[in-house]
Design a protein around this motif. Structure first.
Motif, PDB file in Angstrom:
ATOM      1  N   VAL A  36       0.799  -1.400   0.198  1.00  0.00           N
ATOM      2  CA  VAL A  36       0.107  -0.002   0.054  1.00  0.00           C
ATOM      3  C   VAL A  36       0.671   1.273  -0.049  1.00  0.00           C
ATOM      4  O   VAL A  36       1.693   1.444   0.874  1.00  0.00           O
ATOM      5  N   LEU A  41      -1.134  -1.086  -4.662  1.00  0.00           N
ATOM      6  CA  LEU A  41      -2.244   0.068  -4.278  1.00  0.00           C
ATOM      7  C   LEU A  41      -1.576   1.270  -4.283  1.00  0.00           C
ATOM      8  O   LEU A  41      -0.675   1.516  -3.310  1.00  0.00           O
ATOM      9  N   ILE A  50      -2.488  -0.796  -9.100  1.00  0.00           N
ATOM     10  CA  ILE A  50      -3.943  -0.203  -8.913  1.00  0.00           C
ATOM     11  C   ILE A  50      -3.585   1.057  -8.657  1.00  0.00           C
ATOM     12  O   ILE A  50      -3.480   1.314  -7.372  1.00  0.00           O
ATOM     13  N   LEU A  87      -4.784   4.556  -7.244  1.00  0.00           N
ATOM     14  CA  LEU A  87      -6.151   4.916  -5.932  1.00  0.00           C
ATOM     15  C   LEU A  87      -6.160   6.682  -6.388  1.00  0.00           C
ATOM     16  O   LEU A  87      -5.273   7.090  -6.573  1.00  0.00           O
ATOM     17  N   LYS A 128     -10.988   6.146  -3.961  1.00  0.00           N
ATOM     18  CA  LYS A 128     -10.694   5.885  -2.481  1.00  0.00           C
ATOM     19  C   LYS A 128     -12.022   5.399  -1.607  1.00  0.00           C
ATOM     20  O   LYS A 128     -11.967   5.015  -0.849  1.00  0.00           O
ATOM     21  N   ILE A 165     -12.731  -3.265  -3.836  1.00  0.00           N
ATOM     22  CA  ILE A 165     -11.247  -3.383  -3.733  1.00  0.00           C
ATOM     23  C   ILE A 165     -10.657  -4.814  -3.805  1.00  0.00           C
ATOM     24  O   ILE A 165      -9.770  -4.884  -4.344  1.00  0.00           O
ATOM     25  N   ILE A 178      -8.204  -6.416  -6.621  1.00  0.00           N
ATOM     26  CA  ILE A 178      -6.872  -7.218  -6.261  1.00  0.00           C
ATOM     27  C   ILE A 178      -6.929  -8.526  -6.764  1.00  0.00           C
ATOM     28  O   ILE A 178      -5.757  -8.925  -7.539  1.00  0.00           O
TER      29      ILE A 178
END
Length: 215
Positions: free
Chosen positions: A6, A52, A79, A81, A104, A111, A115
């Motif tokens: 993340v 992310l 991916i 955001l 978001k 989400i 993924i």
């Protein structure tokens, strides 16, 4: 197990995503970073399956970080955001190699679905998003048409069919159903299309198809 990194400059967002993903049997957050440069370093060390990636961050934004990650051998899926679905940075990031985007405020189940799909090699882009992206980053240009047609000419007949389906925004499962192929066979064809067209994601395939006038 799908490993996730993340990258977001908001610690609350990182914490929320970590908590949400932490309860899944098939998804594990392996690390986090607060800016694009730190994210690139973490990706190199942790080798996640999916990143992310926030877009607007200090030091290095998500667009530049995505471009740099996609240039590396065996890069992770990315991916992006964002807060705004019309954000030009998102469109540019997708064109640069990201595999999809999420707002978001996307519900947690979506989400997780994104993924899993991206990790499995499927796009996180609907046909309408693909069309909009192409309009933004690749407006009609007759000078590119001949080159795009030459690039598609190097494909076999079946690979060409798959490329056109990718250009319409279809997933691997949808292509398999339409062309009466197995999903693993479609994945193999998509990989060869990427290699022959020298692209890194499905949006770039769509742009080639669009430029060739075959969309």
């Amino acid at each position: 197990m799908i490993t996730v990194l993340v990258v977001d400059d908001d610690p609350l967002v990182r914490s929320a995503l970590g908590l949400m993903l932490g309860g899944q049997a098939d998804v594990r957050v392996v690390g986090e970073a607060g800016d694009g440069r730190a994210g690139i370093a973490a990706a190199g060390e942790l080798r996640p399956d999916v990143v992310l990636m926030d877009i607007r961050m200090p030091v290095l934004d998500g667009l530049a970080a995505t471009i740099e990650l996609r240039r590396r051998p065996d890069p992770p899926h990315v991916i992006v955001l964002t807060t705004f679905d019309a954000d030009d940075y998102v469109l540019r990031a997708l064109a640069a190699g990201a595999d999809g985007f999420l707002l978001k405020d996307t519900p947690p189940p979506e989400i997780l679905e994104a993924i899993r799909k991206v990790a499995d090699g499927d796009p996180m882009l609907s046909p309408s998003v693909t069309r909009r992206l192409i309009q933004q980053v690749a407006p009609p240009d007759s000078s590119r048409s001949g080159q795009a047609q030459e690039r598609l000419a190097c494909l076999t007949e079946r690979e060409h069919d798959v490329a056109l389906a990718v250009g319409r925004g279809l997933s691997n499962a949808e292509i398999a159903a339409e062309l009466y192929l197995s999903v693993p066979t479609v994945k193999a064809h998509v990989s060869r299309v990427f290699e022959k067209l020298e692209v890194t994601n499905r949006v770039q395939v769509a742009i080639v198809v669009h430029d060739a006038g075959q969309a």
